[in-house]
Structures are given as C-alpha cells and as structure tokens.
Design a protein around this motif. Structure first.
Motif, PDB file in Angstrom:
ATOM      1  N   GLU A   4       0.837  -1.207   0.039  1.00 52.12           N
ATOM      2  CA  GLU A   4       0.013  -0.002  -0.012  1.00 52.12           C
ATOM      3  C   GLU A   4       0.895   1.318  -0.002  1.00 52.12           C
ATOM      4  OE1 GLU A   4      -2.746   0.318   3.206  1.00 52.12           O
ATOM      5  OE2 GLU A   4      -3.667   2.085   2.204  1.00 52.12           O
ATOM      6  N   ILE A   5       1.941   1.222   0.806  1.00 55.73           N
ATOM      7  CA  ILE A   5       2.773   2.434   0.859  1.00 55.73           C
ATOM      8  C   ILE A   5       3.429   2.638  -0.523  1.00 55.73           C
ATOM      9  CG2 ILE A   5       4.938   3.292   2.186  1.00 55.73           C
ATOM     10  CD1 ILE A   5       4.258   1.891   4.569  1.00 55.73           C
ATOM     11  N   GLU A   6       3.916   1.973  -1.058  1.00 52.69           N
ATOM     12  CA  GLU A   6       4.323   1.979  -2.354  1.00 52.69           C
ATOM     13  C   GLU A   6       3.436   2.330  -3.398  1.00 52.69           C
ATOM     14  OE1 GLU A   6       7.432   2.623  -3.290  1.00 52.69           O
ATOM     15  OE2 GLU A   6       8.575   1.656  -1.270  1.00 52.69           O
ATOM     16  N   ASN A   7       2.203   1.756  -3.307  1.00 55.59           N
ATOM     17  CA  ASN A   7       1.200   2.001  -4.431  1.00 55.59           C
ATOM     18  C   ASN A   7       0.802   3.594  -4.079  1.00 55.59           C
ATOM     19  OD1 ASN A   7      -0.620   1.186  -6.293  1.00 55.59           O
ATOM     20  ND2 ASN A   7      -2.406   1.004  -4.830  1.00 55.59           N
ATOM     21  N   LEU A   8       0.711   4.114  -3.155  1.00 54.34           N
ATOM     22  CA  LEU A   8       0.365   5.423  -3.079  1.00 54.34           C
ATOM     23  C   LEU A   8       1.346   6.214  -3.553  1.00 54.34           C
ATOM     24  CD1 LEU A   8      -0.886   5.397   0.779  1.00 54.34           C
ATOM     25  CD2 LEU A   8      -2.311   5.512  -1.196  1.00 54.34           C
ATOM     26  N   ARG A   9       2.493   5.766  -4.023  1.00 50.83           N
ATOM     27  CA  ARG A   9       3.615   6.610  -4.391  1.00 50.83           C
ATOM     28  C   ARG A   9       3.456   6.813  -5.975  1.00 50.83           C
ATOM     29  NH1 ARG A   9       8.616   5.009  -4.156  1.00 50.83           N
ATOM     30  NH2 ARG A   9       9.492   7.054  -4.433  1.00 50.83           N
ATOM     31  N   ARG A  10       2.637   6.001  -6.371  1.00 51.59           N
ATOM     32  CA  ARG A  10       2.851   5.831  -8.130  1.00 51.59           C
ATOM     33  C   ARG A  10       1.001   5.881  -8.830  1.00 51.59           C
ATOM     34  NH1 ARG A  10       5.444   0.280  -9.952  1.00 51.59           N
ATOM     35  NH2 ARG A  10       4.832   1.085 -11.985  1.00 51.59           N
ATOM     36  N   GLU A  11       1.050   6.399  -9.838  1.00 54.98           N
ATOM     37  CA  GLU A  11      -0.203   6.654 -10.462  1.00 54.98           C
ATOM     38  C   GLU A  11      -0.253   5.849 -11.893  1.00 54.98           C
ATOM     39  OE1 GLU A  11      -0.201  10.747 -10.867  1.00 54.98           O
ATOM     40  OE2 GLU A  11      -0.645  11.068  -8.752  1.00 54.98           O
ATOM     41  N   ASP A  12       0.677   5.317 -12.304  1.00 53.33           N
ATOM     42  CA  ASP A  12       0.670   4.601 -13.661  1.00 53.33           C
ATOM     43  C   ASP A  12       0.059   3.273 -13.512  1.00 53.33           C
ATOM     44  OD1 ASP A  12       2.893   3.913 -12.240  1.00 53.33           O
ATOM     45  OD2 ASP A  12       3.997   3.077 -13.898  1.00 53.33           O
ATOM     46  N   LEU A  13       0.196   2.377 -12.274  1.00 55.14           N
ATOM     47  CA  LEU A  13      -0.331   1.060 -12.198  1.00 55.14           C
ATOM     48  C   LEU A  13      -1.135   1.029 -10.707  1.00 55.14           C
ATOM     49  CD1 LEU A  13       2.405  -1.284 -13.317  1.00 55.14           C
ATOM     50  CD2 LEU A  13       0.314  -0.701 -14.608  1.00 55.14           C
ATOM     51  N   ASP A  14      -1.925   0.177 -10.788  1.00 54.22           N
ATOM     52  CA  ASP A  14      -2.843   0.159  -9.268  1.00 54.22           C
ATOM     53  C   ASP A  14      -2.568  -1.254  -8.891  1.00 54.22           C
ATOM     54  OD1 ASP A  14      -4.340   0.621  -7.440  1.00 54.22           O
ATOM     55  OD2 ASP A  14      -6.257  -0.005  -8.313  1.00 54.22           O
ATOM     56  N   PHE A  15      -2.123  -1.205  -7.613  1.00 52.24           N
ATOM     57  CA  PHE A  15      -1.892  -2.187  -6.757  1.00 52.24           C
ATOM     58  C   PHE A  15      -2.666  -2.604  -5.838  1.00 52.24           C
ATOM     59  CE2 PHE A  15       2.208  -1.540  -9.211  1.00 52.24           C
ATOM     60  CZ  PHE A  15       2.511  -2.770  -9.537  1.00 52.24           C
ATOM     61  N   THR A  16      -3.969  -2.016  -5.858  1.00 52.85           N
ATOM     62  CA  THR A  16      -4.664  -2.045  -4.802  1.00 52.85           C
ATOM     63  C   THR A  16      -5.391  -3.276  -4.129  1.00 52.85           C
ATOM     64  OG1 THR A  16      -5.826   0.233  -5.386  1.00 52.85           O
ATOM     65  CG2 THR A  16      -6.793  -0.689  -3.381  1.00 52.85           C
ATOM     66  N   ASN A  17      -5.424  -4.160  -5.128  1.00 49.76           N
ATOM     67  CA  ASN A  17      -6.188  -5.523  -4.995  1.00 49.76           C
ATOM     68  C   ASN A  17      -4.868  -6.518  -4.358  1.00 49.76           C
ATOM     69  OD1 ASN A  17      -4.648  -5.854  -7.409  1.00 49.76           O
ATOM     70  ND2 ASN A  17      -6.518  -6.320  -8.313  1.00 49.76           N
ATOM     71  N   MET A  18      -3.554  -6.002  -4.368  1.00 52.67           N
ATOM     72  CA  MET A  18      -2.542  -6.968  -3.748  1.00 52.67           C
ATOM     73  C   MET A  18      -2.381  -6.467  -2.456  1.00 52.67           C
ATOM     74  SD  MET A  18       0.189  -7.280  -6.656  1.00 52.67           S
ATOM     75  CE  MET A  18       1.221  -8.020  -5.687  1.00 52.67           C
ATOM     76  N   TYR A  19      -3.153  -5.603  -1.740  1.00 49.12           N
ATOM     77  CA  TYR A  19      -2.810  -5.156  -0.281  1.00 49.12           C
ATOM     78  C   TYR A  19      -3.064  -6.383   0.803  1.00 49.12           C
ATOM     79  CZ  TYR A  19      -3.242  -0.335  -1.514  1.00 49.12           C
ATOM     80  OH  TYR A  19      -3.082   0.936  -2.154  1.00 49.12           O
ATOM     81  N   GLY A  20      -3.687  -7.473   0.400  1.00 41.20           N
ATOM     82  CA  GLY A  20      -3.826  -8.814   1.226  1.00 41.20           C
ATOM     83  C   GLY A  20      -2.813  -9.557   1.380  1.00 41.20           C
ATOM     84  N   TRP A  21      -1.580  -9.408   0.337  1.00 40.66           N
ATOM     85  CA  TRP A  21      -0.624 -10.501   0.162  1.00 40.66           C
ATOM     86  C   TRP A  21       0.313 -10.237   1.304  1.00 40.66           C
ATOM     87  CZ3 TRP A  21      -0.226 -14.321  -3.187  1.00 40.66           C
ATOM     88  CH2 TRP A  21       1.215 -14.808  -3.422  1.00 40.66           C
ATOM     89  N   GLY A  22       0.468 -11.919   1.652  1.00 40.39           N
ATOM     90  CA  GLY A  22       1.542 -12.007   2.900  1.00 40.39           C
ATOM     91  C   GLY A  22       1.141 -12.847   3.489  1.00 40.39           C
ATOM     92  N   ILE A  23       2.116 -13.385   4.540  1.00 38.02           N
ATOM     93  CA  ILE A  23       2.018 -14.533   5.574  1.00 38.02           C
ATOM     94  C   ILE A  23       1.693 -13.789   7.029  1.00 38.02           C
ATOM     95  CG2 ILE A  23       2.994 -16.446   6.535  1.00 38.02           C
ATOM     96  CD1 ILE A  23       5.186 -16.400   4.152  1.00 38.02           C
ATOM     97  N   PRO A  24       0.527 -14.343   7.475  1.00 40.02           N
ATOM     98  CA  PRO A  24       0.200 -13.624   8.676  1.00 40.02           C
ATOM     99  C   PRO A  24       1.232 -13.941   9.791  1.00 40.02           C
ATOM    100  CG  PRO A  24      -1.918 -14.533   7.733  1.00 40.02           C
ATOM    101  CD  PRO A  24      -0.587 -15.036   6.848  1.00 40.02           C
ATOM    102  N   THR A  25       1.466 -12.812  10.565  1.00 44.72           N
ATOM    103  CA  THR A  25       2.564 -12.955  11.449  1.00 44.72           C
ATOM    104  C   THR A  25       2.440 -14.346  12.363  1.00 44.72           C
ATOM    105  OG1 THR A  25       2.972 -10.535  11.493  1.00 44.72           O
ATOM    106  CG2 THR A  25       3.792 -11.871  13.443  1.00 44.72           C
ATOM    107  N   ALA A  26       1.434 -14.676  12.848  1.00 47.68           N
ATOM    108  CA  ALA A  26       1.329 -15.753  13.985  1.00 47.68           C
ATOM    109  C   ALA A  26       1.729 -17.079  13.021  1.00 47.68           C
ATOM    110  CB  ALA A  26      -0.154 -15.875  14.370  1.00 47.68           C
ATOM    111  N   LYS A  27       1.278 -17.121  11.842  1.00 45.96           N
ATOM    112  CA  LYS A  27       1.742 -18.427  10.973  1.00 45.96           C
ATOM    113  C   LYS A  27       3.097 -18.363  10.707  1.00 45.96           C
ATOM    114  CE  LYS A  27       1.141 -20.428   6.573  1.00 45.96           C
ATOM    115  NZ  LYS A  27       1.640 -21.718   6.665  1.00 45.96           N
ATOM    116  N   SER A  28       3.784 -17.120  10.596  1.00 45.41           N
ATOM    117  CA  SER A  28       5.281 -17.068  10.080  1.00 45.41           C
ATOM    118  C   SER A  28       6.111 -17.532  11.334  1.00 45.41           C
ATOM    119  CB  SER A  28       5.484 -15.767   9.729  1.00 45.41           C
ATOM    120  OG  SER A  28       6.710 -15.821   8.968  1.00 45.41           O
TER     121      SER A  28
END
Ligand code: FMN
Length: 337
Positions: free
Chosen positions: A217-241
C-alpha cells in the motif's frame, strides 16, 4: 534509496488504511486464576546479541536519511535507552551514497552507551563491503539484511533483479564477524524460506509478517501509472510465520514482528516460541502524532501490561512463557504448514 523516497514512506505510512490480520486472534491462551506469583518478582530481563535488555523488545528498522529522520532517530534512541530495549536503524544505503546524511544515523550513538543494543540495516542484495560500512557507521552489534521483494517490485525505482540473493546472504554471514539478522518487512518468512536461510548459516530471523505496516500500500500510494490496490492482502500472517519458522528448529533466535501493537500480541509471540518481539509502525505513530511523552507512555503501559499477563498465565520469566499451552483455531489452524 533517496531522501525524498524515505520521506514518502513515512508520510504514506500515515496515509495507509488497509486493515490486515496477524491472526494472533486465532491463538487462545487460558487464564490461570490460581496464580501464586508476586508481581514484584516478574522478571522480563533477557539477553540479546550478548547484551542485557530489560524487556525482549526491539524498535524495528524505520528511518535515517530523510529530513525528519534526525529527530525521529534521536527520540527512538532516547526511548530505547530509557527502557533498555534494542534499536534497529532504517536502511543505511542512503548514507553510503551521501555522506552528509550520516548524522541522521550517528545521532543515535551520541545518546547510546556501550550497554545499549544497536542494529545496522541494509538490503540483502548489498555486498559485504556495504554491509561492513553500515556496521562501522554506527558501531553496530549486528546487521539486519532486509528481504522486501513485494515492496521493491511495486516501487517504481525498486530492484528487479534478485538473482543469487541466497548466496549473497551466505557470503555476508560467513564473512562478517558480527551476527546477521535476516528480516522481511511485512510479507512474512515462510517455513521454506526459513529453512533455506538456516541452511546457509543464518542464526537470527525476524519474520516481518503480514498484519501491520503494508509496503504494498505504501508504495502504491507513490505511483499513478499502475494500481496495486487488489494486492494489499498479500503476505503470510505474523502468527503463522512464527509458528512455521519455529517448528523447524529451536536453535536460532526468532524475532516476532509485523503488526505487533499490544501486550497480548507480545505475550502470544513469546508463547509461540519467539525470543524477541519487534515493533515499528505503532511506535512511530505514537511518537509522530503524540510526541515523546505519548511514545513513552505507550511503551510503559505495554511493558507493565505484559508483566500483568505473565502473572495471569503463571509465568515468572520470559523463558517460562515458552512452556505455556495454547490452542490454535479458525483460519490460522487451516493454513499452518
Ligand atoms: C516508515 C517505515 C520505514 C521503514 N523502513 C525500513 C527500512 O529502511 N529497512 C527495513 O528493513 N525495514 C523498514 N521498515 C519495516 C519495519 O522494520 C518492519 O519490518 C515492518 O514495518 C513491519 O513491522 P510493523 O508492522 O511493526 O510496522 C519500515 C517501516 C516503516 C513503518
């Protein structure tokens, strides 16, 4: 790493809104009504990187190099000294490129003394020479190498070539004389990645799981050419990790991080087998919005509350927490390796 980009990261951290889950909420720890301890005997001391800490907490890598970094690092250093907890600086690449920015990191040394614990930070793609310069710059006790492929790939100016990254880490670990931490920055370390890191000699892993600061999200807010909003949920939850990494071996130092905010998060991290807990964004929030006193009150409450919780599970010290029973349910149970 430019000074403006670092400034953007701090500003966009405060603009980011995505609500993510660490899945600590899927861990159940039972209350122990028959606690027979004396609150004054609750001992949160620990040893990390050969030094004594009063609480197993690290303020994780955030800043250095930007206009606001000098003040932030000065205040973080004062907080860490006051509470006798560890501090890791933000990526030092910026100061390797521009000598004039070094003081935004070295200000910490003016506050710290030899008993304080300070960790250097640079990308895991950096060479041995760069890693050595970062350590020397702040006379660090250890260096953290960050793995942040999601952030880099979404950042317009970010790295695209990650070839030979594991061999590079191995080379740094085998060449340097001080401990090397390998960390993620919010997308988590999987069991497979942890195994590969342990195999090349890494002894310190900061899981940097999903559920807190969100660099997509932080990087997506820095760019306008492409949109990564639908990737905000990507990652391994801390408890699982944490659970997946710890299941591989007890013979390495595991740092729980990514979305840690409360004393319950800290308790759960330690019960799941972490040796240390790290917080970045939440401390920054208190410091920047509320000032030094608010950040001080936040840490004071966090430590006091953790001691209360230790009492309520019948544990006198940090080591005993590793033997507490817990139950895993819901989504976390379904996705564990
Ligand atoms: C403003 C900001 C800047 C950061 N800069 C760095 C960095 O330079 N190097 C690094 O390894 N991690 C960096 N991080 C990532 C944190 O160290 C941490 O891994 C991540 O934020 C997850 O922890 P949190 O949810 O407690 O914030 C930064 C985090 C924030 C909030």
């Amino acid at each position: 790493m430019s000074s403006e980009r670092k400034q953007d990261h701090i500003e966009n951290y405060f603009k980011s809104q995505f609500k993510a889950n660490t899945l600590f909420e899927n861990i159940y720890i039972e209350h122990f009504a028959l606690t027979d301890l004396n609150f004054n005997d609750i001992d949160t001391n620990t040893t990390f990187l050969g030094k004594k800490l009063s609480f197993p907490l690290l303020i994780n890598a955030m800043t250095g190099g930007a206009e606001v970094s000098y003040d932030i690092n000065e205040n973080l250093a004062r907080l860490c000294k006051e509470f006798n907890i560890a501090l890791e600086v933000g990526s030092q690449k910026i100061a390797l490129k521009d000598e004039n920015l070094k003081d935004t990191f070295t200000i910490i040394q003016e506050i710290f003394d030899k008993d304080n614990t300070l960790i250097a930070n640079i990308s895991a793609l950096s060479c041995v020479d760069e890693a050595k310069k970062c350590i020397e710059m702040i006379n660090a006790d250890a260096i953290a190498l960050h793995l942040n492929p999601a952030q880099e790939l979404i950042q317009i100016e970010g790295d695209r070539d990650f070839s030979n990254i594991l061999q590079n880490i191995e080379n740094i670990v085998k060449t340097l004389k001080i401990p090397v931490i390998v960390k993620e920055t919010g997308c988590g370390i999987s069991k497979k990645v942890c195994k590969e890191l342990l195999n090349v000699g890494v002894k310190y892993i900061d899981v940097g799981g999903f559920g807190g600061t969100n660099f997509i999200e932080i990087e997506n807010l820095r760019r306008e050419d492409l949109d990564f909003t639908n990737m905000y949920g990507w990652g391994i939850p801390t408890a699982k990790s944490i659970i997946d990494c710890r299941s591989l071996s007890k013979d390495f130092t595991l740092i729980a991080s990514g979305g840690i905010k409360t004393s319950e998060d800290i308790l759960k991290s330690l019960v799941l087998g972490s040796d240390m807990v790290a917080i970045a964004g939440e401390v920054l929030k208190y410091l920047v919005y509320g000032g030094y006193k608010m950040a001080q009150d936040y840490l004071k409450s966090l430590i006091y509350q953790t001691k209360v919780l230790m009492m309520l599970v019948g544990c006198k010290n940090i080591e005993q927490l590793k033997n507490i029973d817990y139950k895993i349910f819901g989504k976390l149970k379904n996705i564990l390796d």
